[in-house]
Structure formats: C-alpha cells, structure tokens
Design an enzyme around this catalytic site. Structure first.
Site, PDB file in Angstrom:
ATOM      1  N   GLY B 269      30.678  34.526  33.180  1.00  0.00           N
ATOM      2  CA  GLY B 269      31.160  33.484  34.066  1.00  0.00           C
ATOM      3  C   GLY B 269      30.068  32.639  34.661  1.00  0.00           C
ATOM      4  O   GLY B 269      28.888  32.792  34.331  1.00  0.00           O
ATOM      5  N   VAL B 271      29.134  32.360  37.937  1.00  0.00           N
ATOM      6  CA  VAL B 271      28.277  33.011  38.925  1.00  0.00           C
ATOM      7  C   VAL B 271      27.203  33.861  38.241  1.00  0.00           C
ATOM      8  O   VAL B 271      26.019  33.742  38.567  1.00  0.00           O
ATOM      9  CB  VAL B 271      29.105  33.812  39.957  1.00  0.00           C
ATOM     10  CG1 VAL B 271      28.190  34.484  40.961  1.00  0.00           C
ATOM     11  CG2 VAL B 271      30.105  32.906  40.680  1.00  0.00           C
ATOM     12  N   GLU B 292      27.694  43.977  27.694  1.00  0.00           N
ATOM     13  CA  GLU B 292      28.638  43.843  26.584  1.00  0.00           C
ATOM     14  C   GLU B 292      28.604  42.482  25.916  1.00  0.00           C
ATOM     15  O   GLU B 292      28.952  42.374  24.750  1.00  0.00           O
ATOM     16  CB  GLU B 292      30.066  44.259  26.989  1.00  0.00           C
ATOM     17  CG  GLU B 292      30.666  43.452  28.125  1.00  0.00           C
ATOM     18  CD  GLU B 292      31.997  44.018  28.628  1.00  0.00           C
ATOM     19  OE1 GLU B 292      32.106  45.243  28.796  1.00  0.00           O
ATOM     20  OE2 GLU B 292      32.900  43.217  28.880  1.00  0.00           O
ATOM     21  N   ASN B 382      43.091  38.717  33.522  1.00  0.00           N
ATOM     22  CA  ASN B 382      42.546  39.091  32.226  1.00  0.00           C
ATOM     23  C   ASN B 382      42.670  40.593  32.054  1.00  0.00           C
ATOM     24  O   ASN B 382      43.636  41.082  31.514  1.00  0.00           O
ATOM     25  CB  ASN B 382      41.105  38.619  32.110  1.00  0.00           C
ATOM     26  CG  ASN B 382      41.002  37.101  32.271  1.00  0.00           C
ATOM     27  OD1 ASN B 382      41.906  36.375  31.872  1.00  0.00           O
ATOM     28  ND2 ASN B 382      39.936  36.629  32.871  1.00  0.00           N
ATOM     29  N   GLY B 386      34.938  45.769  30.554  1.00  0.00           N
ATOM     30  CA  GLY B 386      33.949  46.843  30.633  1.00  0.00           C
ATOM     31  C   GLY B 386      33.507  47.145  32.043  1.00  0.00           C
ATOM     32  O   GLY B 386      32.615  47.970  32.250  1.00  0.00           O
TER      33      GLY B 386
END
Lengths: 500, 500
Positions: B269, B271, B292, B382, B386
């Site tokens: 993302g 951030v 990941e 979503n 992980g």
C-alpha cells in the site's frame, strides 16, 4: 546440609528463605520457575510475601513484577497476591486470590502466548530482570542445575537475571535427572533450525549450565508441587470425549489420520483426561504427545503401552500420580522428555510434527471465534497459555467444552465472543457433548448451523433468533446485528443468566 | 508457436483458452496461480467465465471453487465473479466486483492465513482438486515450469490436481528464470526443518517439476500483470512513516536493533511505500526484506544500495516498476528470491530470521485487538493475508494506519473491534499520524491511554467517555461496557459516521 548441593561455591550460599528474601527489593523484576503448579519455588514466595507485609506495615512500598513459566500455586502466586506484593504479572496465572486482585484492578496482569514470554525477555522487551528464583532437584559438583518438575522459562530468567536464587527441593525425585532436554536457540542474528524432527528427539543436555557467580542464595526445601486431584469423569465429560473420538475416527475414515502414531496436544482438565481415558479403549496405538504438560491420562496411556513418547515442559499431575512419578521417574524418563517452554510450544516444531491440538474454551461464537480467557469479556479467568501456539500451528486444532456452565446460566456458544483469543482463521473443530462442529473449508455463514447444533438446546432458539436478525444486515460475509451482539453477556451481568 | 514451450509432449497440448476451458466443469475445484495481482492466469478465467455465462444462458448450473495464492485481478477474480461462476473462494481476494458478490451473500469466501492455505490442500482438508491453472514464463525441454511473477501455492495445486492447464505468458521476462527458489516440505510424518538460516538462502531449484501426464492444455498468452499504480505519498502517509521510523530509532537507542541489517516485512500500500521512501534517507543500511511481496519501494532501496536482499513469493509493482523489472530481472534476481508462499510466510522461518512486521489495519481497539478485514464487523474488504503469519512470529509486530477514513466518518481506533483478526496477545505497536502506541509489556488497562493518544483528536473524547463507562465494570482486567461497546459501529451503519 543436603548432599543434593554438590558444588562447594554454592554450598557456601545456603541460607534460609527469609535470609534469601533480602536479595529481592521493591521494584524488582523476578523471574521464577514454575509451570502448571509444578517446579515453582516453594519457599521464597512466602518469604517475599512476609517481607512485603513487614514493609507495608511500616507504611512503605514493596511490590515486584513476577514472571514465571505459567501458573504456580497458593504458596507462590497466592501468598504474593494476598500480601499485595505484586505489581505486574506475566505470562499466565490461575490462582483464585491473584485472579481476584487482578479483576479488582489491584494488580496488573499481561496474558502472553507461552512461547513468546521467555523470548520477549530474551529480546529485551522487559528491560532488566533483577533476580531469578529457580527450583532444582539438585546442584551438580560443577554447579549445574538439574531442573525439577518443570523447565518453563528457567533458561531465559537465569540468563537475564543479575542475581540467582536456587531452591533445592528434596521432595522432587533425583530420578528426574535425565528426563530433561535442555537446549536453547542461539541469539539473533544466529538463530538456527531446531533440530527436532520427531516428538521424542533429544537435542540438548540434561542439566542447565549457569553463571555460578550470579548465585546469591541457595535455599533447601522439601515441599510437594501443587498437584490438584482430578474429579472422576462425569457423564458430560464422557460424552464430549466420545464426540472427540468420533471426530478422530472420521479423520481416519477420510484418510487424514491413521490408528498408528496419532500425535496429541492437550490442554489441562477433566475433559482432556476423559479424552485420554477414551483413547485407552480405542483403536489408536503408538500415540505420542507433543504438548506442554504431562497429565495423569498420559501416564495411564504409557503404562498401558498405548503411548510411546510424551514431550512437554512440565507435569500437571494429581497427588496420587505425582507420587507415582516420584517413585518411578527412572522408568518414565525413558518415554518422557521435559523441554524449555520455548521449545515445547515453538511454532516451528509444532507445525513440523503434525499434532492434533485440543484445548478448552470459555465461549465460542457462531463463526468460530474463541474466547479462552475472559468471562463476560472483562473478567479474566486464567489466560491463553499455550493454546495459541498449538491452535495456530497444529495439523488440526480443536476446542472441547461443555455446552453450558453455571447450571445453564452461561452458554459456551454465543452470538459474538466477548473477548477473542483465537480468531475465525484459527479454530477448526469445536466439540461439545452434543457433537462436533467441523469448520474446515467453510465460509462464515456456513459455520453458523454447525455451531448452533453443538449449543445446549435451551440456547439454540436464542442463537437462531440472533442469526435471523444478523442476516438482515446489508453486508453478509459475517452477518451481525452489532446493537444486540452482546445481549447474552449483558443479560448475564444484569440478570445472572445469558437467557435473560 | 512460442519457443517458450520447449517440451514436445506439452507442445502437442497447445490450444486456445476457450478450448482449454472444456476441462473445467461445474462443481470443480480449481487451484490457480496468482498472488497480489502477479502471476495469475490471464486467459482461462475469462474463458471459464464465458463458458459459465453460456451454460447459465441454457438455464443450467455452472460454478467452481477457486483457490489461488492471494488476490488476482479484474481479468481473473473480476470476470469470474461477474459471470457468477464462483461458488467458494479462498484464501484471499481484493477484487471490487467479487467483494460485492461476497458481501451480498451471493458467493462464499473463506479468509485463510496465507501460510495455511496450500498446507490445508496438502493435508486433504479440501478434498480433491480437479484442476490447476498455472502461469509460467516458459516450459523447459524436460517439461519443467519456470514460474512467473508469483510462486504462491503453485506447488500444492499442481501436485493435488487431476488435470493441469499451463498458461505460458510471453509478457513475463525470461530473465525471471533463476529468481525463484522452489522447495517443498516432505509430507508428514517426514517433515524436516526448513534449511533457511538467512533471508537470502537458496535451498531449492529454479523450476517446478510437474507430472506432464496430467497436463491437458497449454495456452499461450501475452498479457501484463495487474500492476496498480501507487499514489504519491500524501502528507498523512509521510507522517505515519515518520512515526514508524521514530519507533525504529527508539529500538536502536534501546539496543534492540542496529542500523545494520534491519529485516523488514511490509504489507502492501501507500503507507508502506512511504515507509520505504523514508528508509531511503535513513541511517539504516544493509536492510533485508523477508516478506510476501516485492514492492516499488524495495526496488528503490536495492537500487540505492540500501537493501541487500529481498525474499518474497510475488511482486506487487506499479506498471512503471513492472516494466523496469521485466527489463532488469537479470540484475534483480541476484538480490531477490521468490519462494512458495508456505515458505515466505512460514512461522518457522519468520520467527528464525527476526523481522519487524508492519501491516495495515481497518481498526484497532483500545486494548490492541486488530480488525484487518471487516468494515463494521460484517463487510469484508480483502482478507487477513499474511498479516497473521508475520504478526504472530515477527521479532516485533507493528500496524500502521491513518487515524481516520472516509473523511473522518470512520475512526481507526474504536472501543471494541467489530471483528478481530489479531488479538491483544499479538499486536505490539500501532502507528498513526499522531504517533505510536508501544503496547509491549503492558497490561490491558495500561494500553488504553496509549491507544487513545494515536486516535484522531475528534475521537479522543468519545473514546475517553467510553473508557470511563467501561471502568465502572465490576471486573477490571479488560474493562468494557458491552451494551455500548459497538456504538461507534452502530452509529456508522445508522448515521453514516462513527461520531453519531
């Protein structure tokens, strides 16, 4: 002086518990041995409590932070809590007096995954550990400790502590020597794989090496562990055990388990002991345990030739079985390994060996979120213990529970768990006396019917009513009616029963 | 025919996607490649969707269960959802159309820890996998697959599936060959330690060996991954990143971290990308990533000589960076390793390497329970992805979030999280633009003030009001007023803002 203290330097440190308590000061962080009522220091806690009362009597402050492996006993957590001698406690406790102080807001308690607790000390998250108070069976000529009935976080506390106090307890059998497997992970950045491939693998030493220069006192004791008797299995426990065994049989039928070599992890209590009694008469052979505590039922399985090996970090035995262990430790140490709790509970080894985890709960919600710790969301009972370590990493994770508590006033199945210790992503199978809910492969809405089917019949209509209301939500991945999600708990607090 | 298909047997299986779709039948379970919009099949999903529409047009049923590594793209999850072709989906998704179908109750979705998903297939919890649809860069003469921009659960699906369909995508750079490290755990009861001691260790092969007799179709494609552009970092993101870096600096000052060799895990993302931009100008050197997904910011860190190695299971790059990767894969593969997601996300390796986990959230409550998945407790966004694997097992686990969403209508800090994905036992540090709340070593009540301090000022009085009410509870380990615990969320649903 006991010949259990074979090291000359440490023989010179022998003193009374009251004398040793001089080394524990207000504001200290003290790491103690002890796990599930086994292997905790028997004398220092009372001596520290007495010191606290005396200092409080003078109008001065005296409180310490207490770290252990897990729960201890009335003569450890109990006396310390009663004397208001504890500021902060981690990672687990189960003492009634201490629990009341915690829930009254008079003591701080942090409930930590048991595999994390020693690790966090090691990683420096708790700053300095001032003293370690550790029970041993004996001290060797070289100054090594032979641990007693629990290993717990002893290594981490002994290493982190500025000062070490050792209690040598002659109640503990000398034949425990050889049962322990002491291994610790090299520190970051040099961590390596834990070389345990099979439940019974031994990878370390049978003693703990310490810095003898840090030892400020050695105290001799002769006192039993807290060994709580188990109640004989009642009808409900037997039904739950039966349903759990049905689940195992189903796994065999599905080709996901065989009768040969089932590996168990089991929480402590009467229902787990009923499960182990059920296994005695089952088709399962060569059972193994990779778990945190050795219980009566495991000794029965070993005696019956049904269990080949059990790995844990401590005992949780009834008085009768503790005596049996003391008498026959030489025999049992061939099949029992006691490890540091970082290893008994390590995700790495748990995921590798492929065990079936089985733990108790306080409540589960209709989507399979699990509350293991707080009644009504606010009142902590004991703690999460190792249930997170095993649930997240087991081959299969299960929870076993009676469908109601307090004569039906409390349902184990609720619309929304009032505290969540294991999420919908973690729990696979929930078992009550009414059957089992196998949640594997199910989206949240498909779990509801299964969860309601294992609730007590008195609560099923209330749960169905809630779900009907929830299903009117605009969003249906996990339907809830949040305005009434805790009605069961509000009823319990206001009217004494979740039924309202 | 492309010379990317070097195996004669498999060359004979080349056909169009529509022809290949004949091998996918109603009721099938289909394991697909794909993770975070990378490496998913580009042609079959549309062909299956077309087949579904045609069959639905005849009034007949056609739905499949779809398993992947993680999220895919509009031309995979999107088209399948739009055609109502999916019955059940796991373990993660982020497509807007599919999300709407899920939240409308028209599709089943199970949100599973990414390290568990392939494992559960392997352990037989999902029964038969009928088909695997897997993207590759090329097929070698021996019939081995060179994976593309994600490894995901490819191994598990290829092994479990009765029928294999391979998509060879010539958009993907041939220079990706050599970047992958393909290793799989021996099956129970023969599991062994994963021999990765350091982030960049390579333990396997650069290709996936398959049973070529199971291949029913090979489809040629030439289509890009879904590479979503990142927005340039806004002021809030920069402030959050600054606070996160302050936290890291504090760890260095406390001796728990050094400027040399910090190991990061990072959610996807804007951030996180701002954090990585911040690291570019920081004192941290020889940064590593055990994570990941490979993101733009990591390539920048590698290019700047600040990051030595990055291990992941896939890419999540902007279009610009994806092109750069395709052009320079030969260079990047020296410093990037792509692994199966069971390995990139394995608790064993995560706990071993000692990384600092950093993930986003939807809301956190005043005690540090984290909701990563459901807005208002019911509407899934979503999935957990992980974040559970890394949070539970990281050296330090952090969550980073703006304090409000939807122009202030939603607070990221709430009295009681309306869905809990990470418990009070797991989250250590929560970071917003107002600072960070370091919860380590704190009992629940001591966390409240810290959590309120990072909330948006508009919400602080409301949170304080709640806590005052909660603190009147009879039980004070984790004070709550359950009757009003979800008032924020009820307000949001009824009035459009948590403020009420």
């Amino acid at each position: 002086m006991s010949d259990r203290i074979a090291n000359a330097q440490l023989r010179s440190k022998v003193m009374s518990a009251d004398e040793a308590a001089q080394f524990i000061n207000h504001g200290d962080t003290v790491g103690m041995s002890g796990f599930t009522g086994a292997g905790y220091p028997k004398a220092l806690p009372s001596a520290i409590a007495a010191k606290a009362r005396e200092i409080h009597g003078r109008g001065e402050d005296f409180k310490i932070d207490v770290f252990t492996g897990a729960s201890t006993a009335p003569d450890a957590d109990g006396v310390l809590a009663e004397a208001d001698a504890v500021n902060y406690r981690m990672p687990y406790q189960s003492d009634p007096i201490m629990r009341n102080k915690i829930n009254a807001g008079e003591m701080k308690y942090q409930d930590i995954h048991l595999s994390h607790s020693g690790l966090y000390v090691e990683q420096g998250f708790f700053g300095k550990v001032n003293a370690a108070v550790i029970e041993a069976v004996r001290i060797t000529e070289d100054g090594n400790l032979i641990p007693s009935s629990a290993v717990g976080n002893n290594l981490e506390y002994l290493e982190a502590a500025d000062r070490i106090i050792i209690e040598v307890n002659s109640w503990q059998s000398l034949d425990l020597e050889g049962m322990h497997d002491i291994w610790s992970m090299p520190k970051l950045p040099n961590r390596i794989p834990i070389p345990i491939n099979n439940v019974g693998d031994r990878i370390g030493t049978t003693h703990i090496q310490i810095d003898t220069d840090k030892v400020v006192a050695v105290v001799e004791t002769d006192a039993p562990d807290r060994n709580a008797p188990f109640k004989p299995a009642d009808e409900i426990s037997k039904q739950i055990a039966g349903n759990f065994l049905d689940f195992l049989e189903g796994e065999v039928a599905a080709g996901r388990l065989t009768y040969d070599g089932y590996i168990m992890q089991s929480g402590v209590g009467n229902v787990p002991n009923a499960v182990m009694a059920g296994l005695l008469d089952s088709k399962f052979e060569n059972i193994q345990a990779y778990t945190e505590v050795i219980q009566d039922g495991m000794l029965d399985l070993i005696d019956a030739g049904k269990m080949t090996v059990a790995s844990a970090t401590s005992f949780a035995l009834s008085p009768e079985y503790a005596e049996k262990m003391n008498a026959e430790a030489k025999k049992y140490r061939e099949q029992i390994v006691l490890r540091p709790q970082q290893i008994s509970n390590h995700p790495e080894v748990i995921r590798r060996v492929g065990l079936i985890a089985s733990n108790g709960l306080i409540e589960a919600d209709i989507y399979g979120n699990i509350n293991s710790t707080h009644v009504g969301g606010t009142r902590v009972m004991n703690g999460i213990g190792g249930s997170g370590d095993f649930t997240r990493n087991g081959y299969i994770s299960s929870f076993i529970t009676p469908s109601v508590a307090k004569d039906g006033a409390i349902s184990a199945i609720v619309p929304f768990a009032s505290h969540i210790d294991h999420t919908e992503h973690d729990a696979m199978v929930i078992v009550s006396e009414y059957g089992y809910a196998d949640l594997r492969g199910l989206a949240p809405r498909d779990r509801v019917k299964k969860m309601i089917s294992i609730a007590h019949p008195d609560y099923r209509p209330l749960l169905e009513e809630y779900y009907e209301r929830a299903a009117k939500n605009k969003f249906l991945q996990t339907p809830h009616d949040l305005a009434t999600a805790f009605d069961f708990h509000v009823n319990l607090a206001e009217k004494g029963s979740m039924k309202g």
